[in-house]
Design an enzyme around this catalytic site. Structure first.
Site, PDB file in Angstrom:
ATOM      1  N   HIS A  31       0.790   4.445   4.518  1.00  0.00           N
ATOM      2  CA  HIS A  31       0.058   5.104   3.438  1.00  0.00           C
ATOM      3  C   HIS A  31       0.486   6.567   3.289  1.00  0.00           C
ATOM      4  CE1 HIS A  31      -3.567   2.091   3.402  1.00  0.00           C
ATOM      5  NE2 HIS A  31      -2.388   1.492   3.329  1.00  0.00           N
ATOM      6  N   SER A  80       0.809  -1.218   0.000  1.00  0.00           N
ATOM      7  CA  SER A  80       0.000   0.000   0.000  1.00  0.00           C
ATOM      8  C   SER A  80       0.842   1.268   0.000  1.00  0.00           C
ATOM      9  CB  SER A  80      -0.937   0.001   1.210  1.00  0.00           C
ATOM     10  OG  SER A  80      -1.773  -1.136   1.199  1.00  0.00           O
TER      11      SER A  80
END
Length: 303
Positions: A254, A208
């Site tokens: 993230h 991610s």
């Protein structure tokens, strides 16, 4: 009345229709000439051209005078801009298959193979069935291997779907080397953020951080070319909402990846054309060094 002999020494007549000899192989007769320079060439020296054939010398000169096709931001244009994306997807899927083939996260065989414990990112030791070393104890590879490690098939599926759509677009405008650098360094920035901001012994897995890096770079490039920035920012916003409202998601990775990708995207998109490549790679190297420095500093503090 006699006719004098025509041509060369000793009175040997020159036959007008006699074939010439190859300019590189004088012992070979030929009727073919280079389309550009008209040198006689034998079959071994013939290179097919749009019309007729060319000699090796003219082919070499033509390659020297032809500029390599470049992407808008200086990379070498590739025939299929999906290759790197497919390789990255293949690595992620392969690791997941190995995890599933050895019984998932609870299998003793899995722990013996050390796929999950040693591939996931842990700043300090932790684990359940066994005590797993962290980056602070020398498991430095975890900052990279964690980018290719998934357990939940939905997690893998969402990340690979995003990579499938984002990867070819960015590889097409950046080129293969710059795209790969963007992916890996963004993921490493995400790992640095995890080291600095997350729970010290909690494992972090998944691509991610690198995916968010691609989103950040795409947003910057869209801003540069005055593309559809609003739709890209909306997509990023929805993913950030998902990040902060669903449990068990590493917001640190993230956000780190997103910031790293935006910085690298700006360096690649806004570098002046006359000094583009040196500035792009210098900026990439600096982001890489800063990330490694933060990881090392945090590891020393925790160690």
């Amino acid at each position: 009345m006699t006719t004098p002999p025509v041509g060369g020494p000793g009175g040997t007549a020159n036959v007008p229709d006699a074939p010439a000899t190859c300019y590189r192989h004088p012992d070979r007769e030929t009727w073919i000439r280079c389309q550009r320079c008209e040198r006689p060439i034998c079959p071994d020296c013939m290179n097919s051209a749009a019309v007729g054939f060319q000699c090796p010398h003219c082919v070499k000169e033509g390659h020297r005078g032809t500029r390599q096709a470049r992407t808008p931001y200086g990379g070498q244009r590739v025939g299929d801009p999906r290759i790197t994306t497919f390789v990255l997807m293949g690595l992620n899927i392969l690791v997941w298959v190995l995890i599933q083939a050895t019984g998932g996260t609870t299998s003793p065989l899995l722990y013996k193979l050390a796929l999950i414990p040693d591939f996931g990112l842990r700043p300090v030791p932790g684990g359940g069935a066994v005590l797993v070393e962290g980056v602070a104890q020398g498991a430095w590879w975890q900052v990279v291997t964690s980018m290719f490690t998934h357990v939940d098939p939905l997690h893998l599926g969402f990340n690979m779907l995003a990579l499938y759509f984002l990867g070819p677009m960015l590889e097409n405008v950046l080129g293969r080397a710059r795209f790969l650098a963007l992916y890996l360094v963004s993921g490493l920035v995400g790992s640095a953020a995890v080291m600095l901001l997350s729970s010290a012994n909690g494992p972090t897995l998944g691509a991610s951080g690198a995916i968010f890096g691609l989103m950040g770079a795409l947003a910057v490039i869209a801003l540069k070319v005055r593309g559809q920035v609003q739709s890209i920012l909306m997509w990023i916003g929805l993913n950030l909402v998902f990040t902060f409202t669903v449990g068990g998601i590493s917001w640190q990775g993230h956000i780190g990846g997103l910031v790293g990708g935006a910085v690298l995207g700006a360096a690649m998109a806004y570098a002046p054309r006359e000094h583009r490549a040196p500035l792009q790679w210098t900026a990439t190297g600096l982001v890489l060094l800063v990330s490694l420095g933060l990881i090392a500093s945090r590891a020393l503090t925790l160690g």
